[in-house]
Design an enzyme around this catalytic site. Sequence first.
Site, PDB file in Angstrom:
ATOM      1  CB  SER A 269       4.213   0.415   5.467  1.00 15.51           C
ATOM      2  OG  SER A 269       4.283   1.470   4.536  1.00 15.51           O
ATOM      3  CG  HIS A 411       0.448   4.177   5.289  1.00 18.47           C
ATOM      4  ND1 HIS A 411       0.352   3.534   5.081  1.00 18.47           N
ATOM      5  CD2 HIS A 411       1.614   4.385   5.318  1.00 18.47           C
ATOM      6  CE1 HIS A 411       1.529   2.648   4.723  1.00 18.47           C
ATOM      7  NE2 HIS A 411       1.950   3.457   5.019  1.00 18.47           N
TER       8      HIS A 411
HETATM    9  C1  GTR Z   1       5.894   3.838   0.440  1.00 20.32           C
HETATM   10  C2  GTR Z   1       5.092   2.231  -0.443  1.00 20.32           C
HETATM   11  C3  GTR Z   1       4.821   1.387   0.000  1.00 20.32           C
HETATM   12  C4  GTR Z   1       5.155   0.928   1.373  1.00 20.32           C
HETATM   13  C5  GTR Z   1       5.735   2.372   1.922  1.00 20.32           C
HETATM   14  C6  GTR Z   1       5.830   2.268   3.709  1.00 20.32           C
HETATM   15  O1  GTR Z   1       6.371   4.414  -0.289  1.00 20.32           O
HETATM   16  O2  GTR Z   1       4.867   2.876  -1.786  1.00 20.32           O
HETATM   17  O3  GTR Z   1       4.492   0.337  -0.755  1.00 20.32           O
HETATM   18  O4  GTR Z   1       5.262  -0.125   0.988  1.00 20.32           O
HETATM   19  O5  GTR Z   1       6.214   3.150   1.433  1.00 20.32           O
HETATM   20  O6  GTR Z   1       7.102   1.609   3.970  1.00 20.32           O
HETATM   21  O7  GTR Z   1       6.002   3.573   3.909  1.00 20.32           O
END
Ligand code: GTR
Length: 433
Positions: A269, A411
Amino acid sequence: MRFHFSNKLLSLPFALLVLGTAALSLPQAFAQNANYDESKVPQYVLPDPLVANDGSKIETPEAWKNIRRPEILKQFQTEMFGKFPEADLSKLKFEDVMTYDKFLDGKATVKIVRVYFNYPEKAPKMDLMLVLPNSKKDQPVPAFLMPNFQGLHTTTDDVNIPAETFEAATRNKGKNPEDVRGVAKSRWAFEKIVDAGYACVTVYYEEIDPDFDDGFKNGVHPLFTNFNIEDGDYPAAISAWAWGLSRALDCLETRPEIDAKKVIVLGHSRLGKTALWCGANDERFAGVVSNDSGCGGAALSRREFGETVKSINKSFPHWFTKNFRAYGDRVNDLPMDEHELVALIAPRPVYVASASEDLWADPKGEFLSALNADPVYRLLGTDGIGGVTEQPDVDTPVGATIRYHKRTGKHDVTDFDWEQYIKFADSIFGVER
Ligand code: GTR
């Protein structure tokens, strides 16, 4: 935030939408209103990584190395992440803090090594947790370096791993450290990693730079004295985290347990964005893995699918340079796109991974970055993405020096992901099983 409603506008659905949106955090609200429809992806033309700024074609590895690579690196520094500071190595100091050789029922040893960035000042510092395979004692092993989101002790249930780094955790404020012990353990396939003969090194990323917008006053930022915070290319948080990972490699270079020429930097992420940027700048890393890195990572900005340049700059202004904010409504004016971030890692192996339900990170845009980095990898004499032309089905890893998969699910970092990263490492380091 203040809303002004005219009577005409205040229809029930509109009021519900506004109230519903107001209850959400900024990123959640953006996520809800993002484009997830492939047919609405705008037409775009990607910058050609093999055409120099003056329009000339880049046709040799030397021209890539001496002309084009520096141009692209500068574009990312100036427009997106900020400079990548030099380190004052004379100020770095490493201190052994703990050794525990009964991790994973005796399969692994955990060592905690403290890195002082500005010795003799005690702060800022970071604690590296080295998980080392006991089966390979007395020999240097290749390693994965992957930062964690909430502290060392959140990667395992083992109470012998101290909760100290928790103190820096802005995410955990007000919680008892023990309440979050092991909460992220499903993301840390330590057993698979050490069984395969690899070490896993982790650091709590907020020890390098706390993840909130404080005008770059905390974390390692005070050490970046050669830069002006007001400048549009000042090293922002992702640059700071990436810089910290390079200092972790400085430390690993001094460790007899680790083969520092065989370290793969891996991140999930926002830390996947960080891993890509770290690997792009620091060519000592043998390979790079971007796990679900999305916008500002592997996903092409020009697709505006899921998270966009505009929304990410509003939600997380401290991750990127001030210059990047200007592109929110004109992504096509960016001199570069994210396939060129992947290309900066060439010819070293790179793995881009997506998850099928992680539309916010734009799996297709992540794949297209990997695919469009291929010409650079080929120019440099590698087999690139291995002739792949289409995004593969779920759970079907593809590629060669550039690899890609789209895992079923959300995710996250899962065992499936780790199984692929271990195979990736095996292929880089010539390990036969
Ligand atoms: C989210 C963000 C993403 C990603 C994620 C993370 O809120 O929009 O770009 O980086 O966080 O890092 O968990």
